[in-house]
Design an enzyme around this catalytic site. Structure first.
Site, PDB file in Angstrom:
ATOM      1  N   ASN A 111       0.855  -1.185   0.000  1.00 40.94           N
ATOM      2  CA  ASN A 111       0.000   0.000   0.000  1.00 40.94           C
ATOM      3  C   ASN A 111       0.889   1.231   0.000  1.00 40.94           C
ATOM      4  OD1 ASN A 111      -2.390   1.620   0.320  1.00 40.94           O
ATOM      5  ND2 ASN A 111      -1.914   1.816   2.498  1.00 40.94           N
ATOM      6  N   HIS A 113       0.935   5.184   1.413  1.00 41.18           N
ATOM      7  CA  HIS A 113       0.272   6.086   2.359  1.00 41.18           C
ATOM      8  C   HIS A 113       0.997   7.432   2.316  1.00 41.18           C
ATOM      9  CE1 HIS A 113      -2.151   7.048   5.864  1.00 41.18           C
ATOM     10  NE2 HIS A 113      -1.085   7.610   6.390  1.00 41.18           N
ATOM     11  N   SER A 145       4.984   6.730   2.397  1.00 41.18           N
ATOM     12  CA  SER A 145       5.514   5.412   2.798  1.00 41.18           C
ATOM     13  C   SER A 145       4.876   4.342   1.921  1.00 41.18           C
ATOM     14  CB  SER A 145       5.121   5.080   4.247  1.00 41.18           C
ATOM     15  OG  SER A 145       5.494   6.087   5.141  1.00 41.18           O
ATOM     16  N   ASP A 154      -2.711   0.568   7.836  1.00 44.56           N
ATOM     17  CA  ASP A 154      -1.441   1.301   7.720  1.00 44.56           C
ATOM     18  C   ASP A 154      -0.383   0.798   8.698  1.00 44.56           C
ATOM     19  OD1 ASP A 154      -2.717   2.951   5.849  1.00 44.56           O
ATOM     20  OD2 ASP A 154      -3.398   4.320   7.411  1.00 44.56           O
TER      21      ASP A 154
HETATM   22  C1  GRF Z   1      -2.425   8.886  -2.605  1.00 46.15           C
HETATM   23  O1  GRF Z   1      -2.177  10.075  -1.925  1.00 46.15           O
HETATM   24  C2  GRF Z   1      -2.055   7.701  -1.742  1.00 46.15           C
HETATM   25  O2  GRF Z   1      -1.012   7.967  -0.861  1.00 46.15           O
HETATM   26  C3  GRF Z   1      -3.322   7.443  -0.973  1.00 46.15           C
HETATM   27  O3  GRF Z   1      -4.362   7.741  -1.877  1.00 46.15           O
HETATM   28  C4  GRF Z   1      -3.907   8.657  -2.863  1.00 46.15           C
HETATM   29  C5  GRF Z   1      -4.182   8.042  -4.195  1.00 46.15           C
HETATM   30  O4  GRF Z   1      -3.925   8.882  -5.270  1.00 46.15           O
HETATM   31  N1  GRF Z   1      -3.346   6.115  -0.455  1.00 46.15           N
HETATM   32  P1  GRF Z   1      -4.036   8.332  -6.752  1.00 46.15           P
HETATM   33  O5  GRF Z   1      -5.429   7.763  -6.941  1.00 46.15           O
HETATM   34  O6  GRF Z   1      -2.972   7.293  -6.932  1.00 46.15           O
HETATM   35  O7  GRF Z   1      -3.805   9.533  -7.619  1.00 46.15           O
END
Ligand code: GRF
Length: 212
Positions: A111, A113, A145, A154
């Site tokens: 994932n 974050h 991260s 997370d």
């Molecule tokens: C990103 O900021 C990621 O860190 C979070 O959700 C957002 C997704 O953005 N988990 P995208 O859809 O990849 O543009």
């Protein structure tokens, strides 16, 4: 050269991280990998358009049609397993995944974050809320991260992080943009390391094997 790593990406929105992984695969930066499925929890997620344009098989799997989060995770797990997926990338996927998805892909789910975990993670810590909390705290730095996923939000072992400065006059939007730019570098990098078999979880921490 080993077998091609088959990747499934789970999204709910814009899919800019999906795009960064698609670009890295297409350009040969991640040589032995292929994105074989993009699954969205939202029908109108722009990421689905990005994937279709690249000729990747897409799925809208509606969480509202499932009686439980477990059933939802089961449908996703089956969809991925049927396509022999070896790595699952959550990229802006707005649902907590459950067993059997986690257990069937143990150590194979990542994932991204938008904060320096373990800070600013957990339930309710997403998007705007993360950056707002960072700014409120007075922290001088933030950054994305990439981590392996376990049963807690997370929480799994961190693979890569990239620090960015928090600047005077920052708003959650400005900080989000600076962090997102780095997300697009570290997510493909983490996928590449995985595809090369360089990531190992030892005692709850990620060891990255150095290049030969
Ligand atoms: C990103 O900021 C990621 O860190 C979070 O959700 C957002 C997704 O953005 N988990 P995208 O859809 O990849 O543009």
């Amino acid at each position: 050269m080993g077998d091609t790593l088959r990747i499934g990406v789970l999204i709910s929105g814009g899919g800019s991280n999906l795009q960064s992984i698609m670009d890295a695969v297409a350009s040969g930066s991640i040589p032995s990998a292929k994105i074989v499925a993009v699954i969205s929890s939202r029908k109108d997620a722009f990421g689905l358009e990005r994937a279709k344009k690249a000729g990747i098989e897409t799925f809208f799997i509606d969480p509202k049609k499932c009686v439980s989060a477990e059933e939802y995770s089961l449908i996703i797990a089956d969809t991925l397993a049927n396509r022999s997926v070896g790595l699952v990338c959550l990229a802006g996927f707005m649902h907590k995944i459950e067993n059997p998805l986690i257990s069937r892909f143990a150590g194979k789910i990542m994932n991204i974050h938008p904060a320096l975990l373990p800070k600013y993670g957990g339930k309710g810590m997403y998007g705007h809320f993360v950056h707002e909390a960072v700014l409120k705290s007075g922290d001088q730095e933030s950054g994305p991260s990439v981590h392996f996923v376990d049963e807690e939000y997370d929480h799994g072992p961190v693979i890569l992080q990239k620090k960015v400065a928090v600047l005077p006059g920052d708003t959650p939007e400005k900080l989000a943009k600076r962090v997102l730019t780095e997300e697009h570098t570290i997510y493909p990098e983490a996928v590449k390391l995985f595809s090369e078999g360089k990531l190992k979880i030892v005692d709850g921490k990620v060891n990255i094997k150095k290049s030969d």
